[in-house]
Design a protein around this motif. Structure first.
Motif, mmCIF file in Angstrom:
data_model
loop_
_atom_site.group_PDB
_atom_site.id
_atom_site.type_symbol
_atom_site.label_atom_id
_atom_site.label_comp_id
_atom_site.label_asym_id
_atom_site.label_seq_id
_atom_site.Cartn_x
_atom_site.Cartn_y
_atom_site.Cartn_z
ATOM 1 N N PRO A 171 -48.535 -9.006 4.554
ATOM 2 C CA PRO A 171 -47.456 -9.773 5.210
ATOM 3 C C PRO A 171 -46.077 -9.616 4.589
ATOM 4 O O PRO A 171 -45.137 -10.293 4.997
ATOM 5 N N PHE A 172 -45.919 -8.705 3.635
ATOM 6 C CA PHE A 172 -44.729 -8.742 2.794
ATOM 7 C C PHE A 172 -43.419 -8.439 3.525
ATOM 8 O O PHE A 172 -42.374 -8.988 3.179
ATOM 9 N N MET A 173 -43.441 -7.549 4.517
ATOM 10 C CA MET A 173 -42.184 -7.287 5.247
ATOM 11 C C MET A 173 -41.751 -8.520 6.033
ATOM 12 O O MET A 173 -40.561 -8.857 6.074
ATOM 13 N N ILE A 174 -42.709 -9.187 6.655
ATOM 14 C CA ILE A 174 -42.398 -10.424 7.390
ATOM 15 C C ILE A 174 -41.847 -11.482 6.443
ATOM 16 O O ILE A 174 -40.837 -12.143 6.726
ATOM 17 N N GLN A 175 -42.491 -11.637 5.307
ATOM 18 C CA GLN A 175 -42.056 -12.644 4.338
ATOM 19 C C GLN A 175 -40.669 -12.327 3.795
ATOM 20 O O GLN A 175 -39.854 -13.237 3.572
ATOM 21 N N LYS A 176 -40.387 -11.043 3.594
ATOM 22 C CA LYS A 176 -39.055 -10.651 3.113
ATOM 23 C C LYS A 176 -37.994 -10.996 4.151
ATOM 24 O O LYS A 176 -36.899 -11.475 3.791
ATOM 25 N N ALA A 177 -38.301 -10.746 5.426
ATOM 26 C CA ALA A 177 -37.349 -11.081 6.482
ATOM 27 C C ALA A 177 -37.097 -12.585 6.540
ATOM 28 O O ALA A 177 -35.954 -13.039 6.654
ATOM 29 N N MET A 178 -38.152 -13.362 6.470
ATOM 30 C CA MET A 178 -37.999 -14.818 6.493
ATOM 31 C C MET A 178 -37.173 -15.304 5.310
ATOM 32 O O MET A 178 -36.288 -16.157 5.456
ATOM 33 N N VAL A 183 -35.625 -18.778 6.468
ATOM 34 C CA VAL A 183 -36.558 -19.430 7.394
ATOM 35 C C VAL A 183 -37.853 -19.702 6.648
ATOM 36 O O VAL A 183 -38.481 -18.786 6.102
ATOM 37 N N THR A 184 -38.267 -20.945 6.619
ATOM 38 C CA THR A 184 -39.477 -21.314 5.887
ATOM 39 C C THR A 184 -40.623 -21.732 6.799
ATOM 40 O O THR A 184 -41.771 -21.760 6.366
ATOM 41 N N ASP A 185 -40.320 -22.059 8.041
ATOM 42 C CA ASP A 185 -41.332 -22.548 8.972
ATOM 43 C C ASP A 185 -41.893 -21.382 9.781
ATOM 44 O O ASP A 185 -41.187 -20.769 10.585
ATOM 45 N N THR A 186 -43.160 -21.081 9.583
ATOM 46 C CA THR A 186 -43.777 -19.955 10.295
ATOM 47 C C THR A 186 -43.941 -20.227 11.784
ATOM 48 O O THR A 186 -44.212 -19.302 12.554
#
Length: 245
Positions: A171-178, A183-186
């Motif tokens: 999930p690291f690319m998604i987490q980096k974008a957030m 943005v903290t709320d998935t």
């Protein structure tokens, strides 16, 4: 799956590139197959398709371990030879052939701009070929040296698999974008892609609106078994989906 009691507005949309926002007539698979054949790696077209969206160095490592039938073997020299050939073939392809956005992509981007929802692109590609593609599309022009855009840029962020610890399905690319957009709320994020690894990475990141796209490299039937909130026929449907939530 139980719906959340309250659904915050969408704060970020994360798109895959090849097959999702960038038209792909299976040319990436063809480049991969050529590099494999040129370096002595035997792999079927079905196996290559199944691993679309993943970091390509990681894919070569997995495939060489399978071919050598030794899960703990040192595959470094095999992987580097295949990966090096792949980068040559892929970059040559994208430098010398037209690159187009997918159906509905630019209209969807315009819709998100009106709502002031930032757009992040993630990809299993490495940075140099990603920049060739973005440059061909005219999407690189307004990005800074960290590949961040402004509100007026076509996209607001580009992340490649070689810029995080591991690419998809992690999930690291998604987490980096957030993290970049705060943005903290998935439940306030849409992740959208056309491969199983796109959907698996969305699940791994805990994204509620984890969307599959069925007019890219994989069909609806091929994506159906993988974790998703909804499957879109094309990006032309995304604005209406966003209005509905």
């Amino acid at each position: 799956m139980k719906l959340p009691s309250t659904k915050p507005p969408v704060q970020l949309v994360i798109f895959d590139m090849a097959g999702t926002t960038v038209a792909d007539e299976h040319e990436v698979e063809a480049c991969f197959a050529q590099a494999a054949a040129d370096t002595g790696l035997t792999v079927s077209a079905e196996r290559i398709l199944a691993m679309q969206g993943m970091g390509k160095r990681q894919v070569f490592d997995l495939l060489w371990r399978e071919q050598l039938a030794h899960p703990t073997a040192d595959t470094t020299r095999y992987v580097e030879r295949s990966y090096g050939r792949f980068t040559e073939v892929l970059e040559d392809h994208y430098r010398n052939n037209p690159v187009h956005p997918t159906d509905g992509c630019l209209e969807t981007f315009a819709f998100l701009h009106l709502l002031k929802i930032p757009i992040a692109l993630t990809t299993g590609f490495y940075r140099s070929v990603t920049n060739i593609i973005l440059g061909q599309l005219g999407w690189l022009d307004d990005l800074n040296e960290r590949f961040e855009g402004t509100d007026e840029s076509v996209i607001q962020l580009s992340i490649t698999s070689d810029e995080v610890e591991e690419g998809r399905p992690r999930p690291f690319m998604i987490q980096k974008a957030m993290q970049h957009f705060g943005v903290t709320d998935t439940q306030a994020v849409i992740n959208i892609g056309d491969t199983p690894s796109d959907l698996l990475s969305g699940q791994a990141a805990g994204i509620w609106y984890n969307l599959g796209l069925t007019n890219g490299t994989h069909t609806r039937q091929q994506l159906e078994p993988y974790p998703h909130y909804y499957l879109l026929n094309s990006l032309t449907e995304l604005p209406e989906f966003i209005r509905s939530i």
